[in-house]
Structures are given as structure tokens and as C-alpha cells.
Design an enzyme around this catalytic site. Structure first.
Site: not given
Length: 281
Positions: A62, A71, A73, A195, A213-214, A222
């Protein structure tokens, strides 16, 4: 070091070929490069690596430097990256992640470019302790989450390889996510943070969503969050098992298959630009 900036539905990451680049501290690098004023600018960093058991391995970090399990995406963009860079000629790819093996199906256009990708995200985890959450009931459906003396939200929690808390409400465009997002992310009910998806039901086949998002804050999309939103909507009797999730970065197609209990995510994968950056010695 060469890099490629890509996005899936507006969820943007910096992609690095770990087959040729030696990244000693990816957490620190993500923190530096993700800065939108002094770096490249992104929601985080993705390193594509060799795998002993799969075609490729993905590690993702992140923008705050923390490593995330998965993730949706980003995994779609990995599929586009390895195919269009000639690292594979397969249109069915296995990808090792911290959330387990994901299977990617690449959809090619007439120019043999990857236009969209379907990811088999696996079965949702509904057991409260496995998500993990500290809620006593399991599954966690419409459970009250007190965040202050005068504010309590109803949440539905699950894991799509990473933890999610889904809230259903109206007028999500009016929410101040910078205020409410961190409070839920760091609530004591979520030992690994969470999240958070804020979902407005348009119809049983159409959901609007914003996401906190975390480790990254509000993002345009997300993938795991969109999957979590549809699963939660089904559990709450608000939507069917196939639905479009409208995010600020675009739309994602989600199916929670009843026969195999697996969630399938389909969406775009876009190359923004490629570059080269000199790293400090």
C-alpha cells in the site's frame, strides 16, 4: 529502475518486474514512489516475481508501505503486464498471492492486446475469527459496530483474502470518508484493520460503492471490495449473485457463483505510462 504505471478501474499501482529488478526494501520503496507530489504517484507498489508453484507471484504494498494480501484490480493488471511484455503466451494464468492462488482469464481484443481480465477470487470467508474480526456472532451480518458514543453502524464482514466491512446506506456521495474511514479501519473489532465499503443499492443487479482501503485511504476502486459488496448484498437479501458495482473509477462485474461458491471479478486493465527512476544508493 524501470517501472510501469497501470490502473484497474482507476485503482493505480506502480508495477516492477522482479525477474530483472532487485528490490531490497519494497515497503520503503512503495512509501516513496506512491507520493503523488514527490514520487510517481499511486495507491501502492506491485512487484511481479517468479513462483515455484504458479506462473507468477505478486507482492503488493500500500501507499503507506504496509503489505497487503491481495488486490483484485492489481492482479488484473499483472495479467496484462506479463502477457503484453512477452513473459507468457498463456491467456489462463495462475498467480501466487498472500491470499492463495488466483486464476486469471485474459480477454484479448482484435490487436491481441489484453482488454479485460476475469479473476477467480475464490470463496468468500465468512467465519468471524478467520476474517479476522472480534465480533462474537458468525457470520457477521448486520452486526452493530459502535464507533463513538453517538454513532453505531451496521456492518457485514467477510474476507476476500483480505478483511472487509460492508455498510449499506443511502447518499454515499455525501459521505466524508476521510472522517469515517479511519475510524472503522482502526476499530478494535478488526485486529488486522479492515477495508471498508460504503454501498448504495440501486437495484438487485446494480450497486454503487465508495471504498476506504486499509493503508491507502479512499481509492477510486477496489476489486476485493467490490466482491465483498456483492457477497454482503446477497447475505442481506439486497442483490442477486451477479451484479455490476459502480465505483468512482468505473464499473466492475461480479458473480458469486452458487455452484462452486467462488467469486469472479471482471474488469479492465490499463497501462498508463512507463518510466525509469534513479534510486538512492
Amino acid at each position: 529502475m524501470k517501472f510501469t504505471k497501470m490502473h484497474g478501474t482507476g485503482n493505480d499501482y506502480i508495477y516492477i518486474n522482479g525477474f530483472v529488478e532487485n528490490i531490497k526494501n519494497p515497503s520503503e520503496l512503495s512509501l516513496k514512489l506512491s507520493d503523488r507530489h514527490k514520487g510517481v504517484g499511486s495507491d501502492g507498489l506491485v512487484v511481479i516475481l517468479p513462483s515455484e508453484d504458479c506462473d507468477f507471484k505478486m507482492r503488493m504494498f500500500n501507499s503507506d508501505g504496509s503489505e497487503s494480501e491481495m488486490c483484485g484490480n492489481a492482479s488484473r493488471c499483472v495479467g496484462k503486464y506479463v502477457y503484453e511484455k512477452g513473459m507468457t503466451n498463456k491467456t489462463g494464468i495462475t498467480l501466487e498471492t498472500l491470499a492463495g492462488v488466483k486464476v486469471l482469464k485474459l480477454w484479448l481484443n482484435e490487436e491481441k492486446r489484453v482488454e479485460k481480465v476475469t479473476v477467480d477470487m475464490g470463496a468468500p470467508v465468512l467465519d468471524a475469527s478467520s476474517i479476522p474480526t472480534a465480533f462474537s456472532q458468525s457470520p457477521v451480518v448486520k452486526s452493530p459496530l459502535p464507533v463513538s458514543d453517538d454513532a453505531t453502524y451496521e456492518v457485514t464482514c467477510l474476507s476476500m483474502g483480505n478483511p472487509h466491512a460492508v455498510l449499506f446506506m443511502d447518499k454515499i456521495d455525501e459521505l466524508d470518508l476521510s472522517e469515517i474511514g479511519p475510524v472503522i479501519e482502526h476499530a478494535p473489532y478488526f485486529p488486522n484493520r479492515t477495508n471498508t465499503e460504503f454501498v448504495e443499492v440501486v437495484s438487485d443487479r446494480w450497486l454503487k460503492m465508495r471504498v476506504w482501503e486499509r493503508g491507502a485511504g479512499e481509492t477510486l476502486a477496489c476489486g476485493t471490495g467490490a466482491c465483498a459488496a456483492v457477497v454482503a448484498a446477497v447475505l442481506n437479501g439486497l442483490a442477486g449473485r451477479k451484479a455490476t458495482v459502480q465505483l468512482r473509477g468505473g464499473d466492475l462485474e461480479i458473480e458469486w457463483n452458487e455452484e462452486d461458491n467462488r467469486v469472479y471479478l471482471t474488469g479492465d486493465a490499463v497501462t498508463v505510462f512507463e518510466g525509469e527512476i534513479k534510486l538512492d544508493e
